[in-house]
Structure formats: structure tokens, C-alpha cells
Scaffold this motif. Structure first.
Motif, PDB file in Angstrom:
ATOM      1  N   PRO A   5       0.821  -1.230   0.000  1.00  0.00           N
ATOM      2  CA  PRO A   5       0.000   0.000   0.000  1.00  0.00           C
ATOM      3  C   PRO A   5       0.846   1.267   0.000  1.00  0.00           C
ATOM      4  N   SER A   6       1.933   1.266   0.771  1.00  0.00           N
ATOM      5  CA  SER A   6       2.798   2.452   0.799  1.00  0.00           C
ATOM      6  C   SER A   6       3.468   2.670  -0.552  1.00  0.00           C
ATOM      7  N   ARG A   8       2.257   1.727  -3.429  1.00  0.00           N
ATOM      8  CA  ARG A   8       1.231   2.155  -4.377  1.00  0.00           C
ATOM      9  C   ARG A   8       0.931   3.646  -4.219  1.00  0.00           C
ATOM     10  N   ARG A   9       0.891   4.121  -2.971  1.00  0.00           N
ATOM     11  CA  ARG A   9       0.643   5.555  -2.757  1.00  0.00           C
ATOM     12  C   ARG A   9       1.776   6.399  -3.296  1.00  0.00           C
ATOM     13  N   GLU A  10       2.979   5.880  -3.265  1.00  0.00           N
ATOM     14  CA  GLU A  10       4.143   6.654  -3.715  1.00  0.00           C
ATOM     15  C   GLU A  10       4.372   6.566  -5.214  1.00  0.00           C
ATOM     16  N   TYR A  11       4.174   5.374  -5.789  1.00  0.00           N
ATOM     17  CA  TYR A  11       4.534   5.167  -7.194  1.00  0.00           C
ATOM     18  C   TYR A  11       3.340   4.936  -8.125  1.00  0.00           C
ATOM     19  N   GLY A  12       2.140   4.790  -7.580  1.00  0.00           N
ATOM     20  CA  GLY A  12       0.986   4.469  -8.414  1.00  0.00           C
ATOM     21  C   GLY A  12       0.851   2.959  -8.548  1.00  0.00           C
ATOM     22  N   GLU A 133      -7.137  13.932  -9.465  1.00  0.00           N
ATOM     23  CA  GLU A 133      -6.695  14.053  -8.081  1.00  0.00           C
ATOM     24  C   GLU A 133      -7.701  14.819  -7.212  1.00  0.00           C
ATOM     25  N   ASN A 135     -11.104  15.739  -5.127  1.00  0.00           N
ATOM     26  CA  ASN A 135     -12.121  14.965  -4.421  1.00  0.00           C
ATOM     27  C   ASN A 135     -13.461  15.140  -5.141  1.00  0.00           C
TER      28      ASN A 135
END
Length: 301
Positions: A5-6, A8-12, A133, A135
Motif C-alpha cells: 500500500p505504501s 502504491r501511494r508513492e509510485y501508483g 486528483e 475529491n
């Protein structure tokens, strides 16, 4: 332990390759430009393949410990991971390219993706990535503003209305207009292979006088009609030429007469066929008699 998960948040989007020993190596895709560049280098053989594979491995693998231990990895590990990276970073064949395009065509028709494009069209300063990006509340505000702007510019003709793609739309079937007797008669004539009769048009009452046709219209007689039309309108022409009041037959009367003419035609054709059969039988008998005589002469000789 990997924290996907970390990553994915950083690299997509993050992909993994699972090796035979059970270890997992995470990696990201190449960009389209990088994919084309490395594919060309591997095909050109200007550089050693192992050199290009090591470069792709270091660029895409997201586990720092794996990169540090690159020299100690089991033989074939780098090649296996790089093959997975290249396979998922671009199309390997034209068929695969067409298949991917069809898949993303369906994705692109989804309502949210279409409205994102409208926002980008109305406000070019936004990139699509920036729009995605947002909301939901900010996104819908920009959609409403884009709708208003595009309607003022005349690009949109009416407000946006989302439709449920799974809803069944009832299609109104137009009622088939009922045919009157004359249309039925014309269809009947067409089915029988006969040409449609010419129409007799009475322009105005000045065409007629107490004695019949006027001098101007007197030339319009049966000679101006084709053969099939003369049969139908002959009685009208006779009435006009004799000075009688013109009586227009009803479509039903004309249809009945047409059926009578059809029966008469069938009888005539049947008689002609019977006559030809009789003639053919007579010829066959004569021919048989001639053969019989010729055969008798040969025997006598």
C-alpha cells in the motif's frame, strides 16, 4: 516484509514477480517512451543484453534491498523480472494493441471519464491527472462550471444528463399506416408485375364544356396512354368523347375488374399452352412415323 500500500501511494500502480523460491519482487511499469527506447536497444543488439536488463531492473524495481543485492541474485532472476516489466509496459503485437484499445474504449465511455474530459476542455489549465486528483465535491463543482461555460460557447446544446447504461430503453414502434383500397390495388398490380397506370389529372372545370372536352384538351385521348392504361381508362375516354357526364369508378370496382382481367389472361395462357402441347404431340407422332418408314426401308433392302 513489503508494504505494497505504501509503495502504491508513492509510485501508483505496483506489480510483483514471484520467484520459484517464493520471494516477491515489486516493480513499476516503464513509461511509453522508456518502453520504446529499451525495446529498440534490446532488438538492436548495440549493447549487451545483460547491460540493458540491469538498467531496466534498477529503474523499475521498488525494493532497495533487492537492488543492493543485485550481484548476488540467482541467475535468470533479472531476466525474468525484466521480461515481466516489458510485457506489461507496452504491446508485444498488433493484436494485443487492438485488444487493449478496445478495453479502454469501454472504460473511456464511462460517465466520470467523459465529464473529466469536459472539465479539461473548459479549463485547459487543468491536466487530466490534476482533475483525477480532485475529491468528489471539487470535481462536481468543476463539472457544473464546465457545463455552464461550454453551453455559453455553444459547444454543448443542452445540460449534461447521465443515463444508466443497464436501463432498457423502450423504443416506440411507429404504427403502420392502413392502406386504402386504391393503395391495395396498386400493390396488387405491382405484385403481378404490371406497371402502374398513368394518372389522369383533371386540372380545373374549364377543361370541360357542355359538349365534352375543350379544344385545348381535346387532344388528350387514348393515344396518349400506354396499352395497359388504355384498358383501365378506355371507358372514361369514351365517356368524354361522347359528351356524357364522367362517372369515376370506385377503387373497389376497378380492383374487381382487374381480377376479372387476370382470370381472363390466365385462361388465354392456358389455352395457348394446351394448343402448343397438341402441336408438339402431333409433331412427335409424325417424326415417329418417319423413323418407322425409314426402318422398314432398310429391312426391305
Amino acid at each position: 516484509m513489503l508494504d505494497l500500500p505504501s509503495l502504491r501511494r508513492e509510485y501508483g500502480p505496483v506489480f510483483v514477480t514471484t520467484l520459484e523460491n517464493g520471494s516477491v519482487i515489486p516493480w513499476k511499469q516503464l513509461s511509453i517512451g522508456e518502453y520504446l527506447e529499451y525495446s529498440a536497444l534490446l532488438e538492436g543488439e548495440t549493447y549487451a543484453r545483460v547491460t540493458i536488463e540491469d538498467e531496466v531492473f534498477r529503474k523499475c524495481v521498488l525494493d532497495e534491498l533487492t537492488i543492493i543485492n543485485l550481484p548476488g541474485l540467482k541467475a535468470g532472476t533479472v531476466t525474468t523480472v525484466v521480461q515481466d516489466i516489458l510485457r506489461n509496459s507496452g504491446p508485444n503485437t498488433i493484436e494485443e494493441l487492438n485488444l487493449s484499445l478496445n478495453i479502454y474504449r469501454n472504460v473511456a465511455t464511462q460517465a466520470v471519464h467523459q465529464t473529466a474530459v469536459l472539465v479539461a476542455q473548459a479549463f485547459p489549465a487543468y491536466t487530466l491527472e490534476q482533475i483525477y486528483e480532485m475529491n468528489f465535491n471539487d470535481f462536481m463543482m468543476r463539472v457544473a462550471q464546465a457545463e455552464s461555460k461550454l453551453m455559453q460557447l455553444g459547444i454543448l446544446e443542452e445540460p449534461i444528463n447521465f443515463l444508466d447504461p443497464t436501463a432498457q430503453v423502450e423504443i416506440e414502434t411507429p404504427e403502420t399506416p392502413k392502406m386504402d383500397a386504391m393503395e391495395m390495388y396498386r400493390m396488387y398490380e405491382k405484385q403481378q408485375g404490371r406497371s402502374e397506370p398513368k394518372q389522369t389529372i383533371i386540372k380545373n372545370t374549364q377543361m370541360f364544356s357542355n359538349s365534352g372536352l375543350s379544344d385545348e384538351e381535346s387532344g388528350y385521348t387514348a393515344n396518349d396512354l400506354d396499352e395497359s392504361t388504355q384498358v383501365i381508362f378506355k371507358d372514361y375516354i369514351d365517356q368524354l368523347n361522347s359528351g356524357q357526364d364522367l362517372r369515376i369508378k370506385t377503387p373497389e370496382e376497378r380492383l374487381a375488374e382487374a381480377k376479372v382481367r387476370e382470370e381472363q389472361g390466365k385462361k388465354i395462357v392456358g389455352q395457348q399452352v394446351n394448343t402448343r402441347q397438341v402441336e408438339n404431340e402431333a409433331l412427335e407422332e409424325q417424326y415417329a412415323e418417319i423413323l418407322k418408314r425409314a426402318s422398314a426401308k432398310k429391312k426391305n433392302r
